[in-house]
Design an enzyme around this catalytic site. Structure first.
Site, mmCIF file in Angstrom:
data_model
loop_
_atom_site.group_PDB
_atom_site.id
_atom_site.type_symbol
_atom_site.label_atom_id
_atom_site.label_comp_id
_atom_site.label_asym_id
_atom_site.label_seq_id
_atom_site.Cartn_x
_atom_site.Cartn_y
_atom_site.Cartn_z
ATOM 1 N N ASP A 294 -10.110 -7.677 7.884
ATOM 2 C CA ASP A 294 -9.006 -8.618 8.152
ATOM 3 C C ASP A 294 -8.194 -8.211 9.371
ATOM 4 O O ASP A 294 -8.625 -7.376 10.162
ATOM 5 C CB ASP A 294 -8.159 -8.865 6.897
ATOM 6 C CG ASP A 294 -7.916 -7.606 6.119
ATOM 7 O OD1 ASP A 294 -7.533 -6.607 6.753
ATOM 8 O OD2 ASP A 294 -8.128 -7.617 4.882
ATOM 9 N N MET B 288 5.786 -4.584 6.274
ATOM 10 C CA MET B 288 5.871 -6.059 6.247
ATOM 11 C C MET B 288 7.311 -6.561 6.295
ATOM 12 O O MET B 288 7.674 -7.502 5.575
ATOM 13 C CB MET B 288 5.159 -6.595 4.981
ATOM 14 C CG MET B 288 3.661 -6.400 5.079
ATOM 15 S SD MET B 288 2.770 -6.868 3.586
ATOM 16 C CE MET B 288 2.924 -5.411 2.577
ATOM 17 N N LYS C 196 -5.796 -13.302 7.061
ATOM 18 C CA LYS C 196 -4.798 -14.365 6.937
ATOM 19 C C LYS C 196 -3.855 -14.210 8.117
ATOM 20 O O LYS C 196 -2.878 -13.490 8.025
ATOM 21 C CB LYS C 196 -3.989 -14.186 5.652
ATOM 22 C CG LYS C 196 -4.784 -14.240 4.375
ATOM 23 C CD LYS C 196 -3.832 -13.991 3.214
ATOM 24 C CE LYS C 196 -4.440 -14.184 1.848
ATOM 25 N NZ LYS C 196 -5.573 -13.379 1.514
HETATM 26 N N1 SAH Z 1 -2.809 -0.815 3.702
HETATM 27 C C1 SAH Z 1 -1.978 -0.782 4.884
HETATM 28 C C2 SAH Z 1 -0.753 -1.665 4.744
HETATM 29 C C3 SAH Z 1 -1.062 -3.127 4.648
HETATM 30 S S1 SAH Z 1 0.373 -4.119 4.580
HETATM 31 C C4 SAH Z 1 -1.558 0.662 5.185
HETATM 32 O O1 SAH Z 1 -1.812 1.551 4.371
HETATM 33 O O2 SAH Z 1 -1.014 0.906 6.251
HETATM 34 C C5 SAH Z 1 0.591 -4.594 6.256
HETATM 35 C C6 SAH Z 1 1.753 -3.869 6.881
HETATM 36 O O3 SAH Z 1 1.376 -2.551 7.218
HETATM 37 C C7 SAH Z 1 2.215 -4.460 8.187
HETATM 38 O O4 SAH Z 1 3.062 -5.562 7.983
HETATM 39 C C8 SAH Z 1 2.956 -3.294 8.789
HETATM 40 O O5 SAH Z 1 4.228 -3.143 8.202
HETATM 41 C C9 SAH Z 1 2.096 -2.132 8.357
HETATM 42 N N2 SAH Z 1 1.146 -1.704 9.394
HETATM 43 C C10 SAH Z 1 -0.202 -1.721 9.319
HETATM 44 N N3 SAH Z 1 -0.758 -1.212 10.440
HETATM 45 C C11 SAH Z 1 0.274 -0.864 11.245
HETATM 46 C C12 SAH Z 1 0.358 -0.285 12.545
HETATM 47 N N4 SAH Z 1 -0.726 0.065 13.245
HETATM 48 N N5 SAH Z 1 1.599 -0.074 13.064
HETATM 49 C C13 SAH Z 1 2.711 -0.392 12.369
HETATM 50 N N6 SAH Z 1 2.682 -0.948 11.145
HETATM 51 C C14 SAH Z 1 1.486 -1.173 10.585
#
Ligand code: SAH
Length: 253
Positions: A29, A163, A51
């Site tokens: 995704d 998020m 999404k």
């Molecule tokens: N499973 C993922 C989180 C998914 S929820 C994890 O462990 O990181 C999605 C949220 O993760 C985004 O809205 C943001 O807040 C954060 N996120 C994911 N990748 C990111 C990145 N490279 N830099 C900053 N925030 C990130």
């Protein structure tokens, strides 16, 4: 089910890398960076099930149905998720669906984006001078409402909000209602560990205005707390560089 980490492909685990290299079909995704998709074997089918921001996209049930069909087709299937699949990754629903269908799943952890952002900004999430605890919280619950932020931020505590962009205003109101000072520091980390990473320092009261002014986009997270004082990547780079040059010259001379 494989965690892709926060973006930098070198932050994949060896186990995750080997699973990708052996995959016939990969479902991914929006949070999976293009550099990681480049690692897929040439013959692998690569299926987008994301999404895009604020669009409905494919439903969770459709994803599960597709995963089941691919696995029953005898393929080696990787479900690739940004960060760690077990942290805000909706893995729960997918694992339950696969279990109900009798399909065996291995889970390979990934580096969650809070850890990636902490490493690349040098913001020490639990620096002992500032915090003895850290919470990872999503701003958006399943029902769309802001999660309960009471007791999570303030002296001695680090709060990392995932998020949060669309709920920045409500978040800063909730924190201030809970007694967090208007000037309490926040680091916004956008695209952590990626070539386009951006770090913006702001405050609890200034969060929403800063996001609007600097056009912060997903993916981004907020690190909230006194540990933001430890942010110093530029200082580290300039402090190390001349020394490294010096010792190299000494070596060659
Ligand atoms: N499973 C993922 C989180 C998914 S929820 C994890 O462990 O990181 C999605 C949220 O993760 C985004 O809205 C943001 O807040 C954060 N996120 C994911 N990748 C990111 C990145 N490279 N830099 C900053 N925030 C990130």
């Amino acid at each position: 089910m494989v965690g892709a980490g926060p973006g930098d492909p070198e932050l994949l685990t060896v186990k995750g890398y080997l699973a990708l290299k052996a995959a016939d079909v990969v479902f991914f995704d929006d949070l999976v960076s293009p550099e990681i998709l480049e690692l897929l074997p040439a013959g692998a089918r690569c299926i987008y099930v994301g999404k895009p921001y604020q669009s409905a996209g494919i439903s969770q049930d459709d994803i599960i149905t597709q995963l089941i069909a691919a696995a029953r087709g005898g393929h080696r299937v990787v479900r690739l998720k940004g960060g760690d699949p077990m942290v805000f990754g909706r893995s729960g629903e997918e694992l339950e669906g696969l279990r109900a269908a009798g399909i065996a799943v291995d889970v390979v952890p990934g580096i969650t984006s809070a850890s990636g952002a902490a490493a690349s900004t040098r913001i020490t999430l639990t620096h002992r001078d500032y915090a003895a605890q850290v919470s990872f919280v999503t701003a958006a619950k399943k029902d769309g409402k802001l999660a309960d932020m009471r007791g999570l931020a303030g002296a001695g505590k680090t709060l990392v909000v995932y998020m949060g962009i669309a709920r920045a205003e409500a978040l800063s109101a909730a924190l201030q209602a809970d007694g967090v000072a208007a000037g309490w520091p926040i680091a916004i980390v956008e695209n952590a560990t990626r070539p386009n990473e951006r770090v913006i320092i702001t405050t609890v009261a200034g969060l929403a205005a800063t996001i609007a002014r600097d056009v912060v986009r997903s993916p981004a997270l907020f690190i909230i707390g006194e540990v933001v004082k430890t942010y110093a990547p530029a200082a580290i780079a300039t402090a190390v560089a001349p020394e490294a040059r010096h010792s190299q010259e000494a070596h060659h001379g």
